[in-house]
Design a protein around this motif. Structure first.
Motif, mmCIF file in Angstrom:
data_model
loop_
_atom_site.group_PDB
_atom_site.id
_atom_site.type_symbol
_atom_site.label_atom_id
_atom_site.label_comp_id
_atom_site.label_asym_id
_atom_site.label_seq_id
_atom_site.Cartn_x
_atom_site.Cartn_y
_atom_site.Cartn_z
ATOM 1 N N LEU A 1 -8.104 -10.846 6.177
ATOM 2 C CA LEU A 1 -7.040 -9.855 6.376
ATOM 3 C C LEU A 1 -6.178 -9.683 5.118
ATOM 4 O O LEU A 1 -5.942 -8.562 4.657
ATOM 5 N N ILE A 2 -5.706 -10.815 4.577
ATOM 6 C CA ILE A 2 -4.818 -10.736 3.413
ATOM 7 C C ILE A 2 -5.592 -10.294 2.171
ATOM 8 O O ILE A 2 -5.129 -9.445 1.402
ATOM 9 N N GLY A 3 -6.780 -10.875 1.958
ATOM 10 C CA GLY A 3 -7.554 -10.539 0.767
ATOM 11 C C GLY A 3 -7.974 -9.083 0.731
ATOM 12 O O GLY A 3 -7.829 -8.411 -0.304
ATOM 13 N N VAL A 4 -8.482 -8.568 1.849
ATOM 14 C CA VAL A 4 -8.898 -7.163 1.885
ATOM 15 C C VAL A 4 -7.690 -6.246 1.723
ATOM 16 O O VAL A 4 -7.750 -5.244 1.006
ATOM 17 N N SER A 5 -6.580 -6.583 2.363
ATOM 18 C CA SER A 5 -5.374 -5.760 2.240
ATOM 19 C C SER A 5 -4.889 -5.710 0.789
ATOM 20 O O SER A 5 -4.561 -4.634 0.265
ATOM 21 N N LEU A 6 -4.850 -6.890 0.141
ATOM 22 C CA LEU A 6 -4.432 -6.913 -1.261
ATOM 23 C C LEU A 6 -5.387 -6.126 -2.148
ATOM 24 O O LEU A 6 -4.971 -5.418 -3.068
ATOM 25 N N GLY A 7 -6.678 -6.240 -1.876
ATOM 26 C CA GLY A 7 -7.657 -5.507 -2.672
ATOM 27 C C GLY A 7 -7.505 -4.004 -2.530
ATOM 28 O O GLY A 7 -7.576 -3.261 -3.524
ATOM 29 N N ILE A 8 -7.277 -3.533 -1.296
ATOM 30 C CA ILE A 8 -7.114 -2.093 -1.077
ATOM 31 C C ILE A 8 -5.847 -1.584 -1.768
ATOM 32 O O ILE A 8 -5.847 -0.543 -2.436
ATOM 33 N N LEU B 1 -5.501 1.120 -4.949
ATOM 34 C CA LEU B 1 -4.737 2.366 -4.885
ATOM 35 C C LEU B 1 -3.671 2.433 -5.972
ATOM 36 O O LEU B 1 -3.189 3.520 -6.290
ATOM 37 N N ARG B 2 -3.288 1.256 -6.496
ATOM 38 C CA ARG B 2 -2.291 1.217 -7.582
ATOM 39 C C ARG B 2 -2.904 0.545 -8.803
ATOM 40 O O ARG B 2 -2.358 -0.406 -9.362
ATOM 41 N N GLN B 3 -4.041 1.067 -9.211
ATOM 42 C CA GLN B 3 -4.804 0.489 -10.318
ATOM 43 C C GLN B 3 -3.985 0.476 -11.608
ATOM 44 O O GLN B 3 -3.286 1.445 -11.931
ATOM 45 N N TYR B 4 -4.091 -0.658 -12.339
ATOM 46 C CA TYR B 4 -3.429 -0.860 -13.629
ATOM 47 C C TYR B 4 -1.900 -0.893 -13.534
ATOM 48 O O TYR B 4 -1.218 -0.768 -14.556
ATOM 49 N N SER B 5 -1.379 -1.059 -12.334
ATOM 50 C CA SER B 5 0.060 -1.216 -12.178
ATOM 51 C C SER B 5 0.432 -2.685 -12.358
ATOM 52 O O SER B 5 -0.435 -3.567 -12.455
ATOM 53 N N THR B 6 1.733 -2.951 -12.392
ATOM 54 C CA THR B 6 2.187 -4.341 -12.491
ATOM 55 C C THR B 6 1.723 -5.142 -11.287
ATOM 56 O O THR B 6 1.358 -6.315 -11.406
ATOM 57 N N LEU B 7 1.726 -4.503 -10.104
ATOM 58 C CA LEU B 7 1.241 -5.175 -8.894
ATOM 59 C C LEU B 7 -0.226 -5.542 -9.030
ATOM 60 O O LEU B 7 -0.638 -6.652 -8.657
ATOM 61 N N ASP B 8 -1.023 -4.632 -9.558
ATOM 62 C CA ASP B 8 -2.458 -4.894 -9.733
ATOM 63 C C ASP B 8 -2.679 -6.089 -10.655
ATOM 64 O O ASP B 8 -3.446 -7.007 -10.339
ATOM 65 N N TYR B 9 -1.973 -6.108 -11.792
ATOM 66 C CA TYR B 9 -2.140 -7.214 -12.731
ATOM 67 C C TYR B 9 -1.632 -8.521 -12.133
ATOM 68 O O TYR B 9 -2.232 -9.593 -12.325
ATOM 69 N N GLY B 10 -0.530 -8.456 -11.394
ATOM 70 C CA GLY B 10 0.025 -9.670 -10.802
ATOM 71 C C GLY B 10 -0.885 -10.278 -9.756
ATOM 72 O O GLY B 10 -1.122 -11.490 -9.741
ATOM 73 N N SER C 1 -13.041 -6.224 -2.455
ATOM 74 C CA SER C 1 -12.479 -5.051 -1.782
ATOM 75 C C SER C 1 -11.857 -4.097 -2.793
ATOM 76 O O SER C 1 -11.942 -2.867 -2.641
ATOM 77 N N ARG C 2 -11.251 -4.624 -3.862
ATOM 78 C CA ARG C 2 -10.670 -3.757 -4.888
ATOM 79 C C ARG C 2 -11.756 -2.955 -5.593
ATOM 80 O O ARG C 2 -11.641 -1.728 -5.756
ATOM 81 N N VAL D 1 -7.099 10.366 4.003
ATOM 82 C CA VAL D 1 -8.177 10.162 3.027
ATOM 83 C C VAL D 1 -8.498 8.675 2.874
ATOM 84 O O VAL D 1 -9.675 8.276 2.877
ATOM 85 N N VAL D 2 -7.448 7.859 2.768
ATOM 86 C CA VAL D 2 -7.650 6.438 2.529
ATOM 87 C C VAL D 2 -8.172 5.729 3.783
ATOM 88 O O VAL D 2 -9.177 5.008 3.738
ATOM 89 N N MET D 3 -7.502 5.925 4.917
ATOM 90 C CA MET D 3 -7.819 5.150 6.120
ATOM 91 C C MET D 3 -9.091 5.630 6.808
ATOM 92 O O MET D 3 -9.881 4.830 7.300
ATOM 93 N N ARG D 4 -9.301 6.940 6.864
ATOM 94 C CA ARG D 4 -10.444 7.460 7.629
ATOM 95 C C ARG D 4 -11.712 7.594 6.789
ATOM 96 O O ARG D 4 -12.811 7.426 7.305
ATOM 97 N N HIS D 5 -11.555 7.940 5.507
ATOM 98 C CA HIS D 5 -12.737 8.243 4.704
ATOM 99 C C HIS D 5 -13.092 7.126 3.729
ATOM 100 O O HIS D 5 -14.272 6.808 3.568
ATOM 101 N N ALA D 6 -12.102 6.548 3.067
ATOM 102 C CA ALA D 6 -12.399 5.553 2.030
ATOM 103 C C ALA D 6 -12.484 4.138 2.587
ATOM 104 O O ALA D 6 -13.407 3.391 2.242
ATOM 105 N N PHE D 7 -11.539 3.758 3.438
ATOM 106 C CA PHE D 7 -11.439 2.366 3.873
ATOM 107 C C PHE D 7 -12.698 1.894 4.594
ATOM 108 O O PHE D 7 -13.200 0.802 4.348
#
Length: 513
Positions: A119-126, A130-139, A398-399, A424-430
């Motif tokens: 649950l946590i790993g997949v959520s963090l990866g998604i 969605l926020r690629q190359y952000s500070t959150l992504d790097y952290g 997942s990322r 788009v994210v929840m129905r088609h991509a996720f």
């Protein structure tokens, strides 16, 4: 579909037979199961040696002994074939008894860690995709690989030192020092800054909010001696339930779907209204009662969502079920907290509730809630250890999967048609991003059931991993084969489930006869 499953099961049986024969022979040839008796100084040494020879059929060649074992093991796999017989260990204990106890311990240990890691790993990866190359992504990437690279035994030792021993010492006088409050508030501000979006001033404002919230909550908990007598209470459950309702609706239907939102809020209101009437019933709770209440909660959520009507009842029902289940979880959590003083002051616990070894406190007296807290405190450290090590793989897979999906043509087409980002994210991509994760989950669960050997040894957890290692040390084939039988079957079953999940997630994938 049926033909495919039957063919896979037939292939699995052949693989199990071949692999089990090799494992049995290698174990039997790895040493002398009578070595400890041969070096014994007991006067009846010869009698003991003869008893073990008869118990384990050591006067029969290993290949023939395997088929004797296979005849008993077949009774475990074929319904109504007879009593399951996996032989005896060198100590004279039936393997079925030792395996049943060890398997129960391992499932307790592994299930919580596996579910939370997924649950946590997949959520963090998604989120990081969605926020690629952000500070959150790097952290998140840095922390994931940091935990993945740490040896599990070292993580376990740190958890024992700071989470168990340190927190138990803190509970003697649960007053949080001002320095600790400030340090935690600074960490909270940093996390809020990393997670926030927008300009630097907006992120600094979010960091300030995080600093004030963390500091205020810690000061309030310390001032009210909350750690001595914890609880959520009706106001916290109401606020948290409302947050859950909005979050569940946002993810499943979107806040524009008012019927789904109202369905969720109705379930929160029902939970609040039943809070006091249900307390006498919870005081007499059993495991079966809790399961039945969970089923009733889900059915009630389905009914409310359906009765709300609208163009898409399924969205209403999904949001209502998630909200009702999580709100009921808050009520149960509050009830566990009410039992904390009774558990903390128990003579067997002796004011040090966070356990460092074992799976339970011996001879503990108490009701359902006290024993539930005891199980939780014993599982806490090993679960955290396994969780931290497992997060990296799930978040990274997942990322990468989500990034690949978000660049597909059909995602661009969905956006061009004017669909909202949530849709788009929840129905088609996720859904499509979960396809490669199904393989990782199936592999990990099948492997973890075999026993987290190092974690079990560090925390003195008598699971299947410990049983396997001890049997190898004694050159004891029967327990080794019992563990192999369980893990082999589960590995094959979960891989079959993964193939079937593929066809459910991706209509282009079809299992063929």
């Amino acid at each position: 579909m049926v033909t495919y499953i039957v063919r896979r099961l037939f292939t699995a049986v052949l693989i199990l037979l071949g692999a089990s024969f090799l494992v049995y022979q290698l174990t039997a040839l790895s040493g002398d199961p009578l070595a400890d008796l041969r070096t014994s100084n007991q006067p009846n040494k010869e009698e003991l040696i003869q008893q073990r020879i008869e118990l384990l059929d050591l006067n029969v060649p290993a290949p023939i002994r395997y088929f004797h074992w296979l005849g008993g093991a077949a009774k475990c796999l074929v319904p109504f074939a007879g009593q399951c017989d996996l032989g005896f260990s060198t100590t004279g204990q039936p393997v079925t008894e030792a395996l049943g106890r060890a398997m129960g311990m391992t499932i307790l240990l592994v299930s919580a860690a596996a579910i939370l890691a997924v649950l946590i790993g997949v959520s963090l990866g998604i989120v990081t995709a969605l926020r690629q190359y952000s500070t959150l992504d790097y952290g998140v990437t840095f922390m994931a690989f940091l935990f993945f690279s740490l040896p599990v035994f070292w993580v376990a030792v740190l958890l024992k030192e700071y989470v168990a021993i340190g927190f138990n010492n803190f509970l003697r006088e649960p007053q949080i020092p001002l320095v600790t409050i400030i340090m935690v508030s600074v960490v909270s501000a940093l996390i809020w800054y990393i997670c926030a979006r927008g300009t630097v001033p907006a992120r600094l404002k979010a960091a300030g909010i995080g600093f004030v919230l963390a500091g205020g909550v810690l000061w309030l908990l310390s001032a009210t001696s909350w750690f001595s007598s914890p609880g959520l209470g009706l106001p916290v459950i109401a606020v948290a339930g409302a947050g859950v309702a909005f979050g569940a609706t946002l993810l499943t239907a979107g806040l524009k779907n008012r019927r789904a939102l109202y369905s969720s809020l109705i379930m929160v209101a029902v939970g609040i209204m039943l809070y006091f009437p249900i307390q006498p019933l919870l005081a007499q709770a059993t495991g079966l009662m809790v399961v039945l209440l969970a089923v009733a909660t889900i059915l009630l959520g389905l009914g409310v969502g359906y009765l709300m009507g609208g163009y898409d009842r399924r969205q209403n029902m999904s949001a209502a079920v998630i909200t009702s289940f999580l709100t009921a979880g808050l009520v149960l959590l509050d009830r566990y907290m009410q039992a904390w003083p009774a558990y903390f002051n128990n003579n067997r616990v002796n004011g040090r509730p966070i356990a460092t070894i074992g799976a339970e406190t011996p001879n503990l007296e108490g009701d359902f809630w006290v024993h539930g807290l005891d199980t939780f405190t014993h599982l806490l450290l090993p679960t955290i250890a396994l969780l931290l090590i497992s997060l990296a793989s799930y978040s990274r897979y997942s990322r990468s999967s989500m990034l690949e999906i978000m660049n597909m043509d059909y995602i661009r087409t969905a956006r061009a048609k004017g669909l909202g980002e949530r849709t788009v994210v929840m129905r088609h991509a996720f859904r499509n991003a979960l396809i490669p994760i199904a393989t990782i989950v199936a592999y990990d669960i099948g492997g973890l059931i075999g026993g987290a050997v190092i974690t079990e040894r560090v925390f003195a957890f008598a699971g299947m991993g410990q049983l396997f290692i001890q049997a190898l040390d004694r050159v004891d084939p029967n327990p080794v084969m019992g563990v192999f039988l369980v893990t082999g079957i589960l590995a094959l079953v979960f891989n079959l489930i993964a193939d079937l999940v593929y066809s459910a997630l991706d209509p282009r994938v079809r299992v063929k006869a």
